[in-house]
Design an enzyme around this catalytic site. Structure first.
Site, PDB file in Angstrom:
ATOM      1  N   CYS A   1       1.003  -1.061  -0.061  1.00  0.00           N
ATOM      2  CA  CYS A   1      -0.022  -0.208   0.104  1.00  0.00           C
ATOM      3  C   CYS A   1       0.937   1.192  -0.022  1.00  0.00           C
ATOM      4  CB  CYS A   1      -0.802   0.033   1.153  1.00  0.00           C
ATOM      5  SG  CYS A   1      -1.735   1.464   1.275  1.00  0.00           S
TER       6      CYS A   1
ATOM      7  N   CYS B   1      -0.491   4.157   2.058  1.00  0.00           N
ATOM      8  CA  CYS B   1      -0.485   3.949   3.611  1.00  0.00           C
ATOM      9  C   CYS B   1       1.042   4.233   4.088  1.00  0.00           C
ATOM     10  CB  CYS B   1      -0.884   2.467   3.948  1.00  0.00           C
ATOM     11  SG  CYS B   1      -2.155   1.903   3.280  1.00  0.00           S
ATOM     12  N   ASP B   2       2.105   3.478   3.293  1.00  0.00           N
ATOM     13  CA  ASP B   2       3.545   3.458   3.839  1.00  0.00           C
ATOM     14  C   ASP B   2       4.623   4.262   3.088  1.00  0.00           C
ATOM     15  OD1 ASP B   2       2.625   1.448   5.531  1.00  0.00           O
ATOM     16  OD2 ASP B   2       2.933  -0.067   4.097  1.00  0.00           O
TER      17      ASP B   2
END
Ligand code: NAP
Length: 293
Positions: free
Chosen positions: A129, A132-133
């Protein structure tokens, strides 16, 4: 006893919740992760109708969630541990729920690449992701693996925050063709065509590079795997006949078991998009409300 339990709170499940709630049914939507599902992983959604400037996945998720609640659906953040399709019973860590109808809307999850080092370095440089990261790798050199729309999206997103992004694709053409290629033709993006990753290499528990098939190691701080998704149908395996792990359903979203419906990305279908997931949810709910009359 509910009229309907919807397992999964992505766009398919939430839309089914909106329609069932609005029809006055007692409806429970269970979601083990984040309401919105895979939508929450998109920084910008450009092709959902009525948002000409695009909308973030978080925002669209929150709008759908709020709408379902306002129209009477009960939403619980609980993961379905078991789903008994015959008795229409769903068990979570917190309780056991029964209904007259079950809508399966568990969606799909990112598929692993399946090469050495992946499991060991997951969360330590190997990610599924970018939204997200990606922020953990500001101004670093990273790689995106894949050649579909997710890889293109991730590449564009990371190019804005990372120093350099390698796009590693096993073929010589992106799935989205010229349009996709245009989106990743950016000063800090380098595409490695006809290239496969053989191993995720780490040092002291963190990713340091990618060993490529045919030799050579590419030093990167993070690798974002974007090689497609697999359906989350483990909980119904053995209870329904699956096709490559996906649930077959007819045009009314009915599965082979009466009172059990399949909607969204876990269903056998051609186009897996937010708009088609929402459509599936509406069709299943309409079928149930039609049956209730
Ligand atoms: P996808 O379309 O299935 O693409 C997967 C990519 O990974 C393909 O390029 C494939 O290569 C490659 N791949 C698969 N297995 C591999 C392996 N073992 N090793 C190396 N490469 C491998 O998956 P996706 O990109 O996640 O997209 C899924 C669906 O969501 C699509 O319908 C897509 O249009 C949609 N989506 C839409 C948006 C949007 O903003 N509208 C954003 C993201 C996703 P090949 O090309 O060689 O098969």
């Amino acid at each position: 006893m509910y009229d309907v339990i919807i397992v999964g709170g992505g766009p398919a499940g939430l839309t089914a919740g909106i329609y069932c709630g609005r029809a006055g049914l007692a409806v429970l939507v269970l979601e083990g992760g984040a309401f919105g599902g895979q939508m929450t992983l998109s920084s910008e959604i450009e092709n959902y109708p009525a948002f000409p400037q695009g909308i973030s996945g978080e925002e669209l998720s929150s709008l759908m969630r709020g709408q379902a609640e306002r129209l009477g659906a009960e939403l619980r953040r609980e993961k379905a541990k078991t789903i008994d399709l015959k008795t229409k019973t769903v068990v979570t860590r917190k309780g056991e729920y029964r209904a007259k109808n079950i809508i399966l809307a568990m969606g799909a999850s990112p598929r692993p690449l399946g090469v050495p080092g992946e499991n060991e370095l997951r969360g330590a440089g190997v990610s599924y992701c970018a939204v997200c990261d990606g922020g953990f790798f500001k101004n670093k050199t990273v790689a995106v693996i894949g050649g579909g729309d997710t890889a293109v999206h991730d590449c564009e997103y990371l190019s804005r925050i990372c120093e350099k992004v390698y796009l590693i694709h096993r073929r010589d053409r992106l799935r989205g063709g010229e349009g996709a290629l245009k989106r990743v033709t950016l000063p800090n993006v380098e595409i490695l065509w006809n290239t496969r990753v053989a191993e995720f290499v780490g040092e002291n528990g963190a990713l340091t590079g990618l060993r490529l098939e045919g030799g050579g190691t590419l030093p990167v701080s993070a690798a974002f795997v974007a090689v497609g998704t697999s359906p989350n149908t483990g909980a119904v395996e053995g209870q329904l006949e699956l096709q490559n792990g996906y649930v077959p359903a007819n045009e009314r979203m009915e599965t082979a078991i009466p009172g059990v419906y399949a909607v969204g990305d876990l269903r056998v279908k051609e186009l897996r998009q937010i708009v088609t997931a929402a459509s599936d949810g509406a069709v299943a709910a309409a079928c149930i409300t039609g049956c209730e009359k």
